[in-house]
Design a protein around this motif. Structure first.
Motif, short mmCIF file in Angstrom:
data_model
loop_
_atom_site.label_atom_id
_atom_site.label_comp_id
_atom_site.label_asym_id
_atom_site.label_seq_id
_atom_site.Cartn_x
_atom_site.Cartn_y
_atom_site.Cartn_z
N VAL A 153 -3.11 -0.96 -8.65
CA VAL A 153 -4.81 -1.16 -8.39
C VAL A 153 -5.23 0.02 -7.59
O VAL A 153 -4.48 0.59 -6.77
N ARG A 154 -6.43 0.28 -7.60
CA ARG A 154 -7.30 1.00 -6.78
C ARG A 154 -7.21 0.36 -5.32
O ARG A 154 -7.62 -0.69 -5.21
N LEU A 155 -6.93 1.37 -4.11
CA LEU A 155 -6.93 0.93 -2.83
C LEU A 155 -8.25 0.49 -2.53
O LEU A 155 -8.74 -0.50 -1.65
N GLN A 156 -9.34 1.17 -2.88
CA GLN A 156 -10.52 0.88 -2.67
C GLN A 156 -11.26 -0.27 -3.32
O GLN A 156 -12.39 -0.74 -2.66
N ASP A 157 -10.55 -0.90 -4.37
CA ASP A 157 -11.07 -2.15 -4.83
C ASP A 157 -10.54 -3.31 -3.99
O ASP A 157 -10.60 -4.33 -4.46
N VAL A 158 -9.50 -3.05 -3.03
CA VAL A 158 -8.67 -4.11 -2.61
C VAL A 158 -9.59 -5.13 -1.49
O VAL A 158 -10.08 -4.51 -0.66
N VAL A 192 0.85 -0.82 0.10
CA VAL A 192 -0.03 -0.02 0.11
C VAL A 192 0.86 1.15 0.05
O VAL A 192 1.75 1.45 0.95
N MET A 193 0.69 1.89 -1.14
CA MET A 193 1.68 3.15 -1.16
C MET A 193 0.95 4.44 -1.33
O MET A 193 -0.24 4.53 -1.79
N THR A 194 1.61 5.59 -0.93
CA THR A 194 1.23 6.71 -0.95
C THR A 194 0.75 7.36 -2.66
O THR A 194 1.44 6.91 -3.57
N GLY A 195 -0.15 8.11 -2.62
CA GLY A 195 -0.88 8.40 -4.17
C GLY A 195 -0.45 9.91 -4.00
O GLY A 195 -0.92 10.52 -5.27
N PRO A 213 -4.39 5.09 -3.08
CA PRO A 213 -5.55 5.71 -3.33
C PRO A 213 -5.81 6.16 -4.68
O PRO A 213 -5.15 6.72 -5.41
N GLY A 214 -6.94 5.72 -5.35
CA GLY A 214 -7.55 6.05 -6.68
C GLY A 214 -6.72 5.09 -7.91
O GLY A 214 -6.99 5.60 -9.14
N GLY A 215 -5.75 4.51 -7.37
CA GLY A 215 -4.96 3.69 -8.22
C GLY A 215 -3.94 4.62 -9.02
O GLY A 215 -3.54 4.14 -10.26
N VAL A 216 -3.69 5.69 -8.74
CA VAL A 216 -2.54 6.58 -9.38
C VAL A 216 -1.23 6.04 -9.19
O VAL A 216 -1.03 5.22 -8.07
#
Length: 231
Positions: free
Chosen positions: A90-95, A7-10, A50-53
Motif C-alpha cells: 500500500v502507499r505509505l502516504q495512505d497509512v 514499512v519498507m524502502t521504495g 513510499p508511493g506504493g512501489v
C-alpha cells in the motif's frame, strides 16, 4: 491476532558520496525472518512503501555466503517469492497508524536513500513511538529515525537506547569510505544512545516500546522481542 505494518524502502539504489548509485533495496533476511515469525504467531501483515512501489530486494542478500550456503539462499529466495504482501504494497502516504498493532522496519541500504528523509515515515514513527505500540527497526532501517523530527528540530527518539548497523560493520562491508554519511554517526548526532556489540553478531536493544537490532543476524531475535510485546 494482531495487524503488523511493514514499512519498507521504495528505492533500488543508494547514492554514494561520488554520485554513483550503489544497487540495493531491502535485505532479504531482515524481511523474511520476521515475516515467518509473525505469520507463525498468527498475525496479519501489511507492507507499505513510499508511493506504493513494489520493494526491490538487494541481490547481495540472496547470495549463498550471507545465507549459510546455497541451500539457505534458495530457501530465503523461495520464501521471499511466496510473500504476497511484498508484491502488493500500500502507499505509505495512505497509512493510518491507528489501524495497526505494531510497526516493523526491515533494513538494507535502501532506507538510507529514501526513508531517512521521508517526512511521512518520520511522522508515522513519531505517532507509533508516542502511542506505546511496539515499534521494531533493524540494521540500516534506523536511518528512518533521522526523519522523525519535531517542529523545533529535535529528534523524537533522542535519548532512546538503540542498536543499528555500526560504523565498524560498514567499514568491514567496504562501503564506509564511499558513503555520504554513516548511520551510527548520524544517530549519535541526533541524540540517540547507540549501543554497539560485536560486528555481525545478533544484538537487540529494547527501550520502552522500541525494539532495535544491529544487523541482519539480529532480525530473528528482534522479531521474538516484538512478539513478546504483542502477547
Amino acid at each position: 491476532m494482531s495487524k503488523i505494518l511493514f514499512v519498507m524502502t521504495g528505492v533500488d539504489h543508494w547514492t554514494l558520496a561520488d554520485g554513483t548509485q550503489h544497487p540495493t533495496g531491502f535485505w532479504a533476511e531482515e524481511a523474511v525472518a520476521p515475516y515467518e515469525a509473525f505469520k507463525a504467531a498468527g498475525h496479519d501483515i501489511v507492507v507499505a512503501t513510499p508511493g506504493g512501489v513494489v520493494p526491490t530486494v538487494d541481490k547481495a542478500s540472496l547470495a549463498a555466503d550471507v545465507n549459510g550456503g546455497q541451500e539457505g539462499a534458495d530457501k530465503v529466495a523461495a520464501t521471499l517469492d511466496s510473500i504476497s504482501e511484498i508484491k502488493n504494497p500500500v502507499r505509505l502516504q495512505d497509512v493510518n497508524p491507528d489501524d495497526y498493532d505494531a510497526v516493523f522496519y526491515p533494513g538494507g541500504h535502501g532506507p538510507m536513500e529514501d526513508l531517512a528523509v521521508d517526512p511521512v515515515s518520520g511522522a508515522l514513527l513519531i505517532a507509533t513511538l508516542e502511542s506505546g505500540k511496539p515499534l521494531a527497526i533493524v540494521c540500516h532501517a534506523p536511518a528512518a529515525i533521522l526523519a522523525a523530527t519535531r517542529p523545533d528540530g529535535t529528534n523524537a527518539f533522542a535519548g532512546y537506547r538503540v542498536a543499528a548497523f555500526t560504523n565498524v560493520e560498514e567499514t568491514q562491508a567496504g562501503l564506509a569510505g564511499k558513503a555520504k554519511w554513516l548511520l551510527e554517526t548520524r544517530l549519535l548526532e541526533a541524540g540517540l544512545d547507540v549501543r554497539t556489540s560485536e560486528p555481525w553478531a545478533p544484538h537487540v536493544i529494547v527501550d520502552r516500546n522500541l525494539v532495535t537490532g544491529q544487523n541482519p543476524s539480529s532480525s530473528a531475535p528482534l522479531a521474538v522481542e516484538l512478539l513478546k510485546k504483542l502477547a
